[in-house]
Write a protein that holds these residues in place. Structure first.
Motif, PDB file in Angstrom:
ATOM      1  N   THR A   1     -19.517   8.147 -42.080  1.00  0.00           N
ATOM      2  CA  THR A   1     -20.135   7.721 -40.830  1.00  0.00           C
ATOM      3  C   THR A   1     -19.369   6.559 -40.193  1.00  0.00           C
ATOM      4  O   THR A   1     -18.872   5.674 -40.887  1.00  0.00           O
ATOM      5  CB  THR A   1     -21.610   7.342 -41.064  1.00  0.00           C
ATOM      6  N   ALA A   2     -19.270   6.621 -38.879  1.00  0.00           N
ATOM      7  CA  ALA A   2     -18.674   5.552 -38.080  1.00  0.00           C
ATOM      8  C   ALA A   2     -19.060   5.827 -36.637  1.00  0.00           C
ATOM      9  O   ALA A   2     -18.547   6.765 -36.027  1.00  0.00           O
ATOM     10  CB  ALA A   2     -17.166   5.517 -38.250  1.00  0.00           C
ATOM     11  N   TRP A   3     -19.972   5.063 -36.118  1.00  0.00           N
ATOM     12  CA  TRP A   3     -20.510   5.344 -34.782  1.00  0.00           C
ATOM     13  C   TRP A   3     -19.643   4.764 -33.675  1.00  0.00           C
ATOM     14  O   TRP A   3     -19.085   5.485 -32.867  1.00  0.00           O
ATOM     15  CB  TRP A   3     -21.943   4.821 -34.698  1.00  0.00           C
ATOM     16  N   GLU A   4     -19.526   3.465 -33.622  1.00  0.00           N
ATOM     17  CA  GLU A   4     -18.741   2.812 -32.569  1.00  0.00           C
ATOM     18  C   GLU A   4     -17.255   2.902 -32.894  1.00  0.00           C
ATOM     19  O   GLU A   4     -16.858   2.900 -34.059  1.00  0.00           O
ATOM     20  CB  GLU A   4     -19.145   1.336 -32.442  1.00  0.00           C
TER      21      GLU A   4
ATOM     22  N   GLY B   1     -13.822   2.042 -33.927  1.00  0.00           N
ATOM     23  CA  GLY B   1     -13.334   0.981 -34.807  1.00  0.00           C
ATOM     24  C   GLY B   1     -14.238   0.654 -35.964  1.00  0.00           C
ATOM     25  O   GLY B   1     -13.840  -0.049 -36.895  1.00  0.00           O
ATOM     26  N   SER B   2     -15.475   1.150 -35.952  1.00  0.00           N
ATOM     27  CA  SER B   2     -16.417   0.791 -37.017  1.00  0.00           C
ATOM     28  C   SER B   2     -16.061   1.415 -38.364  1.00  0.00           C
ATOM     29  O   SER B   2     -16.557   0.974 -39.396  1.00  0.00           O
ATOM     30  CB  SER B   2     -17.852   1.164 -36.622  1.00  0.00           C
ATOM     31  N   VAL B   3     -15.174   2.396 -38.369  1.00  0.00           N
ATOM     32  CA  VAL B   3     -14.783   3.013 -39.639  1.00  0.00           C
ATOM     33  C   VAL B   3     -14.076   2.004 -40.552  1.00  0.00           C
ATOM     34  O   VAL B   3     -14.103   2.137 -41.768  1.00  0.00           O
ATOM     35  CB  VAL B   3     -13.917   4.283 -39.414  1.00  0.00           C
ATOM     36  N   ARG B   4     -13.472   0.987 -39.952  1.00  0.00           N
ATOM     37  CA  ARG B   4     -12.778  -0.026 -40.775  1.00  0.00           C
ATOM     38  C   ARG B   4     -13.712  -0.702 -41.764  1.00  0.00           C
ATOM     39  O   ARG B   4     -13.286  -1.125 -42.834  1.00  0.00           O
ATOM     40  CB  ARG B   4     -12.159  -1.087 -39.874  1.00  0.00           C
ATOM     41  N   SER B   5     -14.984  -0.794 -41.421  1.00  0.00           N
ATOM     42  CA  SER B   5     -15.931  -1.445 -42.334  1.00  0.00           C
ATOM     43  C   SER B   5     -16.528  -0.459 -43.345  1.00  0.00           C
ATOM     44  O   SER B   5     -17.287  -0.859 -44.213  1.00  0.00           O
ATOM     45  CB  SER B   5     -17.045  -2.139 -41.550  1.00  0.00           C
ATOM     46  N   ASN B   6     -16.183   0.816 -43.244  1.00  0.00           N
ATOM     47  CA  ASN B   6     -16.644   1.817 -44.199  1.00  0.00           C
ATOM     48  C   ASN B   6     -15.561   1.993 -45.263  1.00  0.00           C
ATOM     49  O   ASN B   6     -14.742   2.915 -45.212  1.00  0.00           O
ATOM     50  CB  ASN B   6     -16.951   3.149 -43.489  1.00  0.00           C
ATOM     51  N   GLU B   7     -15.570   1.089 -46.227  1.00  0.00           N
ATOM     52  CA  GLU B   7     -14.515   1.047 -47.238  1.00  0.00           C
ATOM     53  C   GLU B   7     -14.429   2.346 -48.045  1.00  0.00           C
ATOM     54  O   GLU B   7     -13.335   2.827 -48.349  1.00  0.00           O
ATOM     55  CB  GLU B   7     -14.761  -0.139 -48.180  1.00  0.00           C
ATOM     56  N   ARG B   8     -15.578   2.918 -48.367  1.00  0.00           N
ATOM     57  CA  ARG B   8     -15.584   4.161 -49.142  1.00  0.00           C
ATOM     58  C   ARG B   8     -14.851   5.277 -48.391  1.00  0.00           C
ATOM     59  O   ARG B   8     -14.023   5.992 -48.951  1.00  0.00           O
ATOM     60  CB  ARG B   8     -17.025   4.587 -49.443  1.00  0.00           C
ATOM     61  N   PHE B   9     -15.127   5.402 -47.106  1.00  0.00           N
ATOM     62  CA  PHE B   9     -14.515   6.441 -46.288  1.00  0.00           C
ATOM     63  C   PHE B   9     -13.016   6.200 -46.124  1.00  0.00           C
ATOM     64  O   PHE B   9     -12.201   7.125 -46.227  1.00  0.00           O
ATOM     65  CB  PHE B   9     -15.226   6.494 -44.937  1.00  0.00           C
TER      66      PHE B   9
END
Length: 193
Positions: free
Chosen positions: A162-165, A167-175
């Motif tokens: 999941t990553a909505w906004e 650039g927010s994927v950067r905070s999804n370390e698992r992904f």
């Protein structure tokens, strides 16, 4: 000239969105295994839907008769030892750009079999929902699993998260780790051949 590049095809309309960040993480993983990647942005191309004329079924070398930008992609697909599909999940499935590309890959299915059967396949899927079920990503994952199982292609992995906004994927370390590891695994499998 070095090893052929891994072909990464993205259906995201955003140039610098979450999909692009995942591709960069995938690139880092693949580079550790000595592989380069070639990124194609489907949103920048004109790809029309399959017309089901079946002209591509006459020979193994025949490409689709539709005169659009898919013509420049067929040689890349044939040349590359691996194909990675990158797509946001829209309306509980793959983005339209990605689905058009997949449909037009039917032209790679000739009398001797499908070109994709010999490829290492991966996917990076990003969605805005809380999980793969509520977002509908399970539909895309299952469709890819079924298609590549049918083709007897080596589906190395499907990384999703999941990553909505933007650039927010950067905070999804698992992904991000999944994307990196998928790059590593595809490079490792290619090196083992």
């Amino acid at each position: 000239m070095g090893e052929p590049s891994i072909l990464v095809v993205t259906g995201s309309p955003r140039v610098h969105g979450n999909s692009a960040m995942l591709i960069e993480e995938f690139r880092r993983g693949a580079a550790g295994g000595g592989r380069e990647i070639d990124v194609v942005r489907l949103h920048d191309l004109t790809i029309r839907p399959c017309s089901a004329c079946r002209a591509c079924k006459d020979s193994d070398e025949a490409d689709c008769v539709i005169d659009d930008d898919m013509r420049q992609l067929y040689p890349k697909i044939r040349r590359s030892p691996a194909l990675v599909l990158v797509s946001p999940i829209y309306w509980w499935n793959l983005a339209a750009q990605t689905k058009l590309f997949i449909d037009r890959c039917d032209a790679l299915d000739g009398p001797s079999g499908n070109v994709l059967s010999s490829k290492k396949i991966g996917a990076l899927l990003v969605y805005g929902g809380e999980d793969a079920v509520s977002s509908g990503a399970v539909n895309a994952i299952r469709a890819l699993q079924d298609a590549f199982h049918y083709l007897r292609a080596d589906l190395v992995g499907v990384a999703h998260g999941t990553a909505w906004e933007a650039g927010s994927v950067r905070s999804n370390e698992r992904f991000m780790n999944q994307a990196y590891r998928l790059g590593e695994r595809i490079a490792e499998r290619l090196s083992a051949e």
